[in-house]
Write an enzyme that holds these catalytic residues in place. Structure first.
Site: not given
Ligand code: F6P
Length: 529
Positions: A187, A193, A248-249, A334, A365
């Site tokens: 987003k 990462e 995002g979620r 979150e 299990h």
């Molecule tokens: O670190 C949390 C977060 O901001 C989430 O809310 C979101 O889904 C995720 O990182 C990824 O964010 P983006 O889509 O901006 O890379």
């Protein structure tokens, strides 16, 4: 109710199952195995009324900026609005934009699936790798796995999220660069990462195909941030946009679902939206006492806030839903893992629970011992499909029998008298019997909901996920939270930014606490290179 056993509630009311079950399209909810009676439910719905839940629902649906701390509307429901109704944000109807992106997704996915969009060397795309994290990973991965049987033959999907180099390396190890498409999903397009994984994937592709021009045929982006996508080297013509009013979620329903759409095709993707829309219509129209997400939310509040239960387990009896607990962890924790109200007041009662879970029957299990005979109250959702997408002998009957048996055992328990009778029937007497007896007793009275889908289809999976989204929203409203910001994830990111250069530049660590300093020093000594 704290002194009431569910066993007695069932004995007293033969109509309990009919009274405490609800249906919406392909989804059926049995919530009769809860520590409630009619009065409990009435009081809980009164609680929902007392916080003006209906107003908050209307405000969300009509594009009010209810995400106050980010000054944003919350309109994932607009993404799956299958009606002709306009939805306004700041006086502008967002629906034409939503439909336009869906059309672009359709054109693109048709081209990829139809072999019209070719890789740099002229070969068809057979593998799609989504690079993203959090909401840009978990929802799409859950759906891609859940709906694999609806996928096109000859197209595989993979999801890379972790910055651990092992994740990307492991995925690309088995891939052919000539036939691989990367979908960089972020987003913000600033998530370190995701950007690092995307850069490393680009390096891998260029090394394999021998030319930087290959990137244009093998990378597309999903984002709200056009300049950052351009800066990364992806042509905005190959970018699929969405909007700041999609959290995002909650973004699976937007172009964030592109990898899923390539896998299952746009008709199925739109059926997923239809399923969610069906749940939205139910949520926005049904009275609270007949409203599935509202009932689930109230039950959660009942156990969390009133009984002091700290966790909520999600147990899908379906291998294809293996990522459901992980997706719900982000969605719920979150959103409602907060201790300050939307007006900034610190709460003095418990809010969002720890969400956890694993597929059944595997978990039987592993951790079910604690559920049956431990000391904790653990409310749980059991999710089950009637028909399997993988019919194989009598596997499905065995799976279903196990699920039903577990919820029954958790509800009923086994009394001392029953345990004693069983041991006697096995020939045990005297001291041997008395010694074993306490270990054979099950207190029961562990609450559970059973969510029964007809089958895992785009429609039922869409409804299932939308149901949980609305449940989380209702709980947030009742607890007084803003469920749509996530400031709690920022602090760690801030510190990681500071620590990253210190791992290699040998600068002073004086400002750190002794533990962090000691660990950085040890890392520096042993990292090599
Ligand atoms: O670190 C949390 C977060 O901001 C989430 O809310 C979101 O889904 C995720 O990182 C990824 O964010 P983006 O889509 O901006 O890379």
């Amino acid at each position: 109710m704290s002194r009431v056993h569910m066993r007695d509630l069932f004995d007293a009311d033969p109509g309990r199952f009919e009274r405490f079950s609800l249906e919406c399209g392909p989804l059926f909810l049995d919530y009769s195995k809860n520590r409630i009676d009619g009065t409990t439910l009435r009081l809980l719905t009164e609680l929902a009324e007392s916080v003006n839940l209906a107003d908050w629902m209307t405000r969300m649906r009509s594009g009010d900026k209810i995400n106050l701390s980010e000054n944003r509307a919350v309109l994932h429901t607009a993404l799956r609005n299958r009606s002709d109704e306009p939805v306004y944000v700041d006086g502008e109807d967002v629906m034409p934009g939503v439909r336009e992106v869906l059309q672009r997704m359709r054109r693109f996915t048709d081209r990829v699936r139809g072999g019209e969009w070719l890789g740099y060397t002229g070969k068809r795309i057979t593998t799609v790798v989504n690079i993203g994290i959090g909401g840009s990973d978990l929802g799409p991965m859950l759906v891609a796995r859940a709906l694999k049987p609806f996928g096109a033959a000859g197209i595989d999907t993979h999801f890379v999220s972790n910055v651990d180099g092992g994740h990307l390396s492991d995925v690309v190890a088995g891939l052919d660069a000539e036939t691989t498409l990367f979908v960089v999903t972020s987003k913000s397009f600033t998530t370190p990462e995701t950007l690092l994984n995307a850069e490393s994937a680009r390096d891998w592709l260029v090394a394999k195909l021998g030319h930087a021009d290959a990137v244009a045929r093998h990378f597309v982006a999903v984002s709200t941030n056009t300049p950052a996508v351009k800066a990364f080297g992806i042509d905005p013509d190959h970018m699929f946009g969405f909007w700041d009013w999609v959290g995002g979620r909650y973004s699976l329903w937007s172009a964030v679902g592109l990898t899923v759409a390539i896998q299952i095709g746009m008709d199925h993707f739109e059926a997923l939206l239809d399923g969610a829309y069906e749940m939205d219509c139910h949520f926005f129209s049904q009275p609270f006492e007949r409203n599935i997400p509202v009932i689930l939310a109230l039950l959660g509040i009942w156990y969390n806030t009133c009984f002091g239960a700290h966790t909520h387990a999600v147990i899908p009896y379906n291998q294809s839903l293996s990522r459901l607990p992980a997706h719900l962890q982000q969605l719920d924790m979150e959103s409602n893992g907060k201790r300050v109200t939307r007006d900034g007041f610190t709460l003095d009662f418990d809010t969002g629970p720890v969400i956890w879970g694993e597929v059944g029957v595997n978990c039987q299990h592993a951790f079910f011992q604690l559920l049956h005979q431990g000391t904790r109250l653990v409310p749980a959702d059991f999710v089950l499909a009637v028909k399997s997408n993988y019919p194989l002998g009598n596997h499905q009957d065995i799976l279903v029998a196990n699920c039903l048996a577990q919820t029954q055992a958790l509800m009923r328990g086994k009394s001392e008298a029953e345990a004693r009778a069983e041991l006697e029937a096995q020939g045990l007497t005297g001291e041997a019997l008395e010694q074993l007896l306490p270990h054979k007793v099950f207190p029961g009275n562990q609450p559970s909901n059973t969510i029964l889908l007809d089958r895992l289809t785009p429609r039922s999976v869409g409804g299932l996920i939308a149901m949980y989204e609305h449940k989380v929203f209702v709980q947030g409203v009742i607890w007084g939270l803003n469920s749509f910001d996530q400031w709690g994830v920022e602090y760690g990111k801030q510190l990681a930014k500071r620590i990253t250069p210190q791992l290699t530049d040998y600068s002073s660590l004086d400002t750190h606490d002794a533990s962090t300093r000691g660990l950085i020093e040890r890392y520096r000594r042993h990292r090599g290179g």
